[in-house]
Design an enzyme around this catalytic site. Structure first.
Site, PDB file in Angstrom:
ATOM      1  N   GLU A 109       0.827  -1.218   0.000  1.00  0.00           N
ATOM      2  CA  GLU A 109       0.000   0.000   0.000  1.00  0.00           C
ATOM      3  C   GLU A 109       0.859   1.265   0.000  1.00  0.00           C
ATOM      4  O   GLU A 109       0.409   2.330   0.415  1.00  0.00           O
ATOM      5  CB  GLU A 109      -0.941   0.018   1.219  1.00  0.00           C
ATOM      6  N   HIS A 149      -2.928   1.491   8.874  1.00  0.00           N
ATOM      7  CA  HIS A 149      -3.967   0.753   8.148  1.00  0.00           C
ATOM      8  C   HIS A 149      -4.081  -0.613   8.801  1.00  0.00           C
ATOM      9  O   HIS A 149      -3.079  -1.303   9.011  1.00  0.00           O
ATOM     10  CB  HIS A 149      -3.626   0.604   6.665  1.00  0.00           C
TER      11      HIS A 149
HETATM   12  O1  2HA Z   1      -4.029  -3.799   2.370  1.00  0.00           O
HETATM   13  O2  2HA Z   1      -3.371  -5.079   4.545  1.00  0.00           O
HETATM   14  O3  2HA Z   1      -0.438  -5.423   4.017  1.00  0.00           O
HETATM   15  C1  2HA Z   1      -3.027  -4.725   2.268  1.00  0.00           C
HETATM   16  C2  2HA Z   1      -2.705  -5.321   3.558  1.00  0.00           C
HETATM   17  C3  2HA Z   1      -1.533  -6.177   3.635  1.00  0.00           C
HETATM   18 ZN    ZN Z   2      -5.266  -4.228   4.152  1.00  0.00          ZN
END
Ligand code: 2HA
Ligand code: ZN
Length: 268
Positions: free
Chosen positions: A119, A142
């Protein structure tokens, strides 16, 4: 080869390690799920004279504003639960002066095939947007919070941002108070894509948390704890909402008047 980290940088990375342990214990960081980054550009000192000995990775179509920026990022395919040893599962990258690539200057398990999170484009674009809008948020988390993801599987919350926010805000006053701008919902988009990055940047201009439909959540903060708090509090609302339904009744919910009163009294 690795550069030496100063105390400020070490402190921010240690907060990331601590938060990563929370994510795993909450069941939000299965296998390689989730990723975290810090914009270190302002606090990083001791850049090497020459980058020749560091792995160089070229990238296509990264914003020119990324030039010379220094980011801590977790690694692709790596377990967040292993962030108690950050040098093994994360790295520090420094973009070159045309943003056509970056050097991995620290960590990466000293493995030339180590790469930052899938990401990365989202992380870079969000950091650049936070700088551009004068925000002091330098950390991005995230993760895959169970109940927030669960909410997006319901057709109404999948598309109706207002309904989603009302549902979580009305479960308890904390959610209205500590996720004051609410969550923004992005339509399901391919993980790792630039399209997802652009939707997320847009959502975070007006909201505290971006909910990636059928995937996860992302928030920024001054440090990893603050970014985590936004997601944790939002997920608390989702958990209460869903637990009421699972118990066989619809949540009573605070009224719009109750919520407006909080906004007025606490100046949210
Ligand atoms: O969005 O969460 O890193 C991708 C993930 C793995
Ligand atoms: Zn993810």
């Amino acid at each position: 080869m690795s550069v030496i980290l100063n105390d400020l940088v070490k402190e921010e990375i240690s907060k990331v390690s601590e938060v990563a342990s929370y994510l795993f214990s909450k069941g939000w960081a299965e296998r390689n799920g989730g990723n975290i980054s810090i914009n270190l550009t302002e606090i990083f000192t001791g850049l090497p004279e020459s980058f020749d000995e560091f792995t160089y990775v070229s990238v296509a179509n990264f914003p020119k504003e990324a030039a010379n920026k220094v980011f801590f990022v977790t690694g692709t395919g790596k377990r967040l639960r292993e962030l108690n040893k950050p040098e093994k599962v994360s790295c520090i990258i420094k973009f070159d002066d045309s943003a056509s690539g970056y050097h991995i200057i620290w960590g990466g398990n000293n493995d030339p095939s180590f790469r930052p999170t899938s990401e990365l484009i989202s992380h870079v674009k969000i950091h650049l947007d936070k700088i551009a809008e004068g925000s002091d948020h330098r950390t991005i988390v995230h993760t895959h919070p169970i109940e927030l993801i669960c909410m997006t599987h319901y057709y109404r919350f999948n598309t109706d941002e207002q309904a989603f926010n009302f549902a979580i805000w009305s479960t308890l006053p904390e959610v209205r108070a500590f996720v004051p701008r609410g969550v923004g919902i992005t339509p399901y988009t391919l993980p790792g894509s630039e399209a997802l990055a652009d939707l997320t940047v847009a959502a975070l201009r007006s909201k505290d948390v971006a909910i990636w439909n059928l995937h996860g959540a992302l928030a920024t903060g001054r440090d990893a704890h603050e970014a985590f708090d936004f997601i944790d509090v939002a997920n608390k609302g989702a958990t209460i909402f869903l637990k009421c339904l699972a118990s066989g009744f619809s949540p009573l919910g605070m009224s719009q008047e109750n919520l407006d009163e909080l906004v007025e009294v606490f100046g949210l």
